[in-house]
Scaffold this motif. Structure first.
Motif, PDB file in Angstrom:
ATOM      1  N   ALA A 187       0.829  -1.206   0.000  1.00  0.00           N
ATOM      2  CA  ALA A 187       0.000   0.000   0.000  1.00  0.00           C
ATOM      3  C   ALA A 187       0.863   1.255   0.000  1.00  0.00           C
ATOM      4  CB  ALA A 187      -0.932  -0.014   1.206  1.00  0.00           C
ATOM      5  N   TYR A 188       1.943   1.239   0.746  1.00  0.00           N
ATOM      6  CA  TYR A 188       2.850   2.388   0.838  1.00  0.00           C
ATOM      7  C   TYR A 188       3.486   2.668  -0.520  1.00  0.00           C
ATOM      8  CZ  TYR A 188       6.916   5.129   2.329  1.00  0.00           C
ATOM      9  OH  TYR A 188       7.880   6.097   2.468  1.00  0.00           O
ATOM     10  N   GLN A 189       3.950   1.635  -1.196  1.00  0.00           N
ATOM     11  CA  GLN A 189       4.574   1.822  -2.507  1.00  0.00           C
ATOM     12  C   GLN A 189       3.557   2.312  -3.536  1.00  0.00           C
ATOM     13  OE1 GLN A 189       6.202  -2.095  -3.104  1.00  0.00           O
ATOM     14  NE2 GLN A 189       8.195  -1.544  -2.223  1.00  0.00           N
ATOM     15  N   ALA A 190       2.335   1.790  -3.485  1.00  0.00           N
ATOM     16  CA  ALA A 190       1.299   2.231  -4.415  1.00  0.00           C
ATOM     17  C   ALA A 190       0.957   3.699  -4.199  1.00  0.00           C
ATOM     18  CB  ALA A 190       0.053   1.370  -4.246  1.00  0.00           C
ATOM     19  N   ALA A 191       0.956   4.155  -2.943  1.00  0.00           N
ATOM     20  CA  ALA A 191       0.672   5.554  -2.651  1.00  0.00           C
ATOM     21  C   ALA A 191       1.755   6.454  -3.229  1.00  0.00           C
ATOM     22  CB  ALA A 191       0.546   5.761  -1.146  1.00  0.00           C
ATOM     23  N   HIS A 192       3.013   6.008  -3.179  1.00  0.00           N
ATOM     24  CA  HIS A 192       4.112   6.768  -3.763  1.00  0.00           C
ATOM     25  C   HIS A 192       3.944   6.900  -5.274  1.00  0.00           C
ATOM     26  CE1 HIS A 192       7.144   8.291  -1.099  1.00  0.00           C
ATOM     27  NE2 HIS A 192       7.187   7.170  -0.389  1.00  0.00           N
ATOM     28  N   VAL A 193       3.539   5.827  -5.922  1.00  0.00           N
ATOM     29  CA  VAL A 193       3.379   5.840  -7.376  1.00  0.00           C
ATOM     30  C   VAL A 193       2.283   6.817  -7.786  1.00  0.00           C
ATOM     31  CG1 VAL A 193       2.674   4.448  -9.354  1.00  0.00           C
ATOM     32  CG2 VAL A 193       4.260   3.498  -7.665  1.00  0.00           C
ATOM     33  N   MET A 194       1.251   6.942  -6.965  1.00  0.00           N
ATOM     34  CA  MET A 194       0.117   7.795  -7.310  1.00  0.00           C
ATOM     35  C   MET A 194       0.439   9.279  -7.198  1.00  0.00           C
ATOM     36  SD  MET A 194      -3.039   5.746  -5.502  1.00  0.00           S
ATOM     37  CE  MET A 194      -4.203   7.000  -6.007  1.00  0.00           C
ATOM     38  N   ARG A 195       1.457   9.646  -6.478  1.00  0.00           N
ATOM     39  CA  ARG A 195       1.777  11.058  -6.271  1.00  0.00           C
ATOM     40  C   ARG A 195       2.547  11.608  -7.475  1.00  0.00           C
ATOM     41  NH1 ARG A 195       1.154  12.917  -1.057  1.00  0.00           N
ATOM     42  NH2 ARG A 195       2.821  14.447  -1.277  1.00  0.00           N
ATOM     43  N   ILE A 196       2.097  12.747  -7.990  1.00  0.00           N
ATOM     44  CA  ILE A 196       2.760  13.363  -9.145  1.00  0.00           C
ATOM     45  C   ILE A 196       4.094  13.961  -8.730  1.00  0.00           C
ATOM     46  CG2 ILE A 196       2.598  15.238 -10.838  1.00  0.00           C
ATOM     47  CD1 ILE A 196      -0.397  14.802 -10.867  1.00  0.00           C
ATOM     48  N   ALA A 197       4.088  14.697  -7.662  1.00  0.00           N
ATOM     49  CA  ALA A 197       5.326  15.311  -7.175  1.00  0.00           C
ATOM     50  C   ALA A 197       5.667  14.665  -5.839  1.00  0.00           C
ATOM     51  CB  ALA A 197       5.148  16.816  -7.018  1.00  0.00           C
ATOM     52  N   ARG A 198       6.732  13.938  -5.814  1.00  0.00           N
ATOM     53  CA  ARG A 198       7.126  13.244  -4.608  1.00  0.00           C
ATOM     54  C   ARG A 198       8.077  14.128  -3.802  1.00  0.00           C
ATOM     55  NH1 ARG A 198       9.985   7.562  -5.197  1.00  0.00           N
ATOM     56  NH2 ARG A 198       8.040   7.231  -6.347  1.00  0.00           N
ATOM     57  N   PRO A 199       7.747  14.516  -2.592  1.00  0.00           N
ATOM     58  CA  PRO A 199       8.636  15.336  -1.789  1.00  0.00           C
ATOM     59  C   PRO A 199       9.850  14.532  -1.335  1.00  0.00           C
ATOM     60  CG  PRO A 199       6.774  14.617  -0.473  1.00  0.00           C
ATOM     61  CD  PRO A 199       6.504  14.166  -1.881  1.00  0.00           C
ATOM     62  N   PRO A 200      10.917  15.247  -0.957  1.00  0.00           N
ATOM     63  CA  PRO A 200      12.091  14.513  -0.474  1.00  0.00           C
ATOM     64  C   PRO A 200      11.735  13.641   0.724  1.00  0.00           C
ATOM     65  CG  PRO A 200      12.589  16.833  -0.820  1.00  0.00           C
ATOM     66  CD  PRO A 200      11.103  16.684  -0.941  1.00  0.00           C
ATOM     67  N   THR A 201      12.359  12.497   0.781  1.00  0.00           N
ATOM     68  CA  THR A 201      12.112  11.589   1.907  1.00  0.00           C
ATOM     69  C   THR A 201      12.662  12.193   3.183  1.00  0.00           C
ATOM     70  OG1 THR A 201      12.281   9.689   0.462  1.00  0.00           O
ATOM     71  CG2 THR A 201      12.513   9.287   2.819  1.00  0.00           C
ATOM     72  N   PRO A 202      11.839  12.355   4.208  1.00  0.00           N
ATOM     73  CA  PRO A 202      12.328  12.953   5.442  1.00  0.00           C
ATOM     74  C   PRO A 202      13.351  12.052   6.116  1.00  0.00           C
ATOM     75  CG  PRO A 202      10.138  12.022   5.763  1.00  0.00           C
ATOM     76  CD  PRO A 202      10.424  11.957   4.293  1.00  0.00           C
ATOM     77  N   GLU A 203      14.071  12.671   7.070  1.00  0.00           N
ATOM     78  CA  GLU A 203      15.115  11.905   7.754  1.00  0.00           C
ATOM     79  C   GLU A 203      14.531  10.668   8.429  1.00  0.00           C
ATOM     80  OE1 GLU A 203      18.522  12.552  11.227  1.00  0.00           O
ATOM     81  OE2 GLU A 203      17.350  14.241  10.473  1.00  0.00           O
ATOM     82  N   ARG A 204      13.352  10.827   9.010  1.00  0.00           N
ATOM     83  CA  ARG A 204      12.642   9.685   9.585  1.00  0.00           C
ATOM     84  C   ARG A 204      11.524   9.310   8.628  1.00  0.00           C
ATOM     85  NH1 ARG A 204      11.920   9.826  16.122  1.00  0.00           N
ATOM     86  NH2 ARG A 204      14.118   9.636  16.664  1.00  0.00           N
ATOM     87  N   SER A 205      11.822   8.470   7.673  1.00  0.00           N
ATOM     88  CA  SER A 205      10.844   8.093   6.666  1.00  0.00           C
ATOM     89  C   SER A 205       9.692   7.339   7.299  1.00  0.00           C
ATOM     90  CB  SER A 205      11.516   7.212   5.614  1.00  0.00           C
ATOM     91  OG  SER A 205      10.551   6.644   4.769  1.00  0.00           O
ATOM     92  N   PRO A 206       8.446   7.589   6.808  1.00  0.00           N
ATOM     93  CA  PRO A 206       7.307   6.814   7.328  1.00  0.00           C
ATOM     94  C   PRO A 206       7.502   5.317   7.149  1.00  0.00           C
ATOM     95  CG  PRO A 206       6.551   8.704   6.060  1.00  0.00           C
ATOM     96  CD  PRO A 206       8.038   8.614   5.858  1.00  0.00           C
ATOM     97  N   ALA A 207       8.330   4.949   6.164  1.00  0.00           N
ATOM     98  CA  ALA A 207       8.548   3.517   5.956  1.00  0.00           C
ATOM     99  C   ALA A 207       9.198   2.855   7.161  1.00  0.00           C
ATOM    100  CB  ALA A 207       9.414   3.297   4.716  1.00  0.00           C
ATOM    101  N   ALA A 208       9.855   3.668   8.003  1.00  0.00           N
ATOM    102  CA  ALA A 208      10.474   3.096   9.195  1.00  0.00           C
ATOM    103  C   ALA A 208       9.433   2.556  10.165  1.00  0.00           C
ATOM    104  CB  ALA A 208      11.335   4.140   9.891  1.00  0.00           C
ATOM    105  N   ALA A 209       8.180   2.989   9.992  1.00  0.00           N
ATOM    106  CA  ALA A 209       7.117   2.494  10.878  1.00  0.00           C
ATOM    107  C   ALA A 209       6.919   0.999  10.739  1.00  0.00           C
ATOM    108  CB  ALA A 209       5.810   3.223  10.577  1.00  0.00           C
ATOM    109  N   ILE A 210       7.339   0.450   9.598  1.00  0.00           N
ATOM    110  CA  ILE A 210       7.176  -0.989   9.395  1.00  0.00           C
ATOM    111  C   ILE A 210       7.969  -1.779  10.426  1.00  0.00           C
ATOM    112  CG2 ILE A 210       9.118  -1.480   7.849  1.00  0.00           C
ATOM    113  CD1 ILE A 210       5.485  -2.554   7.284  1.00  0.00           C
ATOM    114  N   ALA A 211       8.994  -1.122  11.016  1.00  0.00           N
ATOM    115  CA  ALA A 211       9.804  -1.797  12.037  1.00  0.00           C
ATOM    116  C   ALA A 211       8.977  -2.154  13.258  1.00  0.00           C
ATOM    117  CB  ALA A 211      10.986  -0.921  12.443  1.00  0.00           C
ATOM    118  N   TRP A 212       7.835  -1.458  13.461  1.00  0.00           N
ATOM    119  CA  TRP A 212       6.988  -1.790  14.594  1.00  0.00           C
ATOM    120  C   TRP A 212       6.445  -3.205  14.509  1.00  0.00           C
ATOM    121  CZ3 TRP A 212       6.918   0.781  18.963  1.00  0.00           C
ATOM    122  CH2 TRP A 212       7.259   2.137  18.970  1.00  0.00           C
ATOM    123  N   LEU A 213       6.413  -3.748  13.290  1.00  0.00           N
ATOM    124  CA  LEU A 213       5.916  -5.118  13.160  1.00  0.00           C
ATOM    125  C   LEU A 213       6.884  -6.138  13.753  1.00  0.00           C
ATOM    126  CD1 LEU A 213       4.215  -5.225   9.648  1.00  0.00           C
ATOM    127  CD2 LEU A 213       3.155  -5.276  11.905  1.00  0.00           C
TER     128      LEU A 213
END
Length: 249
Positions: A78-104
């Motif tokens: 779902a996260y990757q699909a959301a990225h594909v849908m965005r026309i202008a992708r902002p720079p990845t922040p220092e703490r990327s939301p993808a790091a939340a997957i580590a909670w699993l």
């Protein structure tokens, strides 16, 4: 027009399967994943309650592990699909939301360690005997054990005396395991020091356990376990079905 913020999609997907896909407009997939999660939870619960303490304990353990892997997969998808849908992708922040997957890793850790608190307790004769000895030595044999087993264990315990360490010099071994039956024997022992040598040159000594008397014999039997409709994968659940304190105790 841009799609939803990928970080929000990821966080929603981590709450429940399919929520992230619903946010990006993939309704059919999102609803399907949510239904699949409900079915997967029910399946893991069913397998765990039916097989966790049997010789087929790996089936529910692997099913639970696969559930957590699937949880992570759908969130990442779902996260990757959301990225594909965005026309202008902002720079990845220092703490990327993808790091939340580590909670699993937390539910994976809880499952990987907590499962063994209930799993494999009756998978082998040795596992059942270990549970019995733990309760016996603590004076906590409850009604889950057959009445004769508790009675004979009490007779055997009295033969050991009343000292706090009366179980210290007791050895219990499983013998004659075949055809779904096994015997375990509790023996009182003492230790003798015997000379030995290291590299056939340097003298030393070692303590050797020596059998004194048999205290208690346990009879174990493996009972087939079957789940409704699909059977039991050849699983068995071992149980202590009889006991006999040694004569003279």
């Amino acid at each position: 027009m841009t799609g939803p913020e990928p970080g929000a999609v990821l966080r929603a997907a981590l709450v429940a399967w399919g929520l992230g896909h619903l946010l990006i407009g993939r309704r059919a997939l999102g609803v399907g994943l949510l239904a699949a999660e409900i079915g997967a939870v029910a399946l893991v619960w069913w397998l765990t309650t039916g097989l966790a303490d049997t010789s087929a304990y790996l089936i529910p353990f692997l099913a639970g592990s696969a559930f957590i892997v699937a949880w992570a997969w759908q969130a990442v998808n779902a996260y990757q699909a959301a990225h594909v849908m965005r026309i202008a992708r902002p720079p990845t922040p220092e703490r990327s939301p993808a790091a939340a997957i580590a909670w699993l890793s937390l539910p994976l850790l809880v499952w990987g360690s907590g499962f063994w608190l209930i799993g494999a307790h009756a998978a082998t004769p040795a596992a059942v005997v270990d549970s019995f000895v733990t309760e016996w030595s603590a004076g906590e044999l409850g009604p889950s054990w057959p009445a004769r087993v508790r009675t004979q264990a009490g007779i055997a315990e009295r033969s050991l005396g009343t000292a706090d360490d009366r179980f210290r010099d007791l050895r219990i071994t499983v013998t004659d395991e075949r055809d779904g039956r096994a015997t375990a024997v509790a023996e009182s022992i003492h230790y003798e020091r015997r000379p030995t040598s290291f590299l056939w040159v340097f003298p030393g000594s070692e303590l050797i356990p020596v059998r004194d008397d048999e205290v208690l014999a346990l009879e174990l039997r493996a009972e087939p376990v079957a789940l409704p409709v699909i059977g039991g994968f050849g699983a068995v659940r071992w149980a202590i079905v009889g006991a006999e304190a040694a004569s003279g105790t």
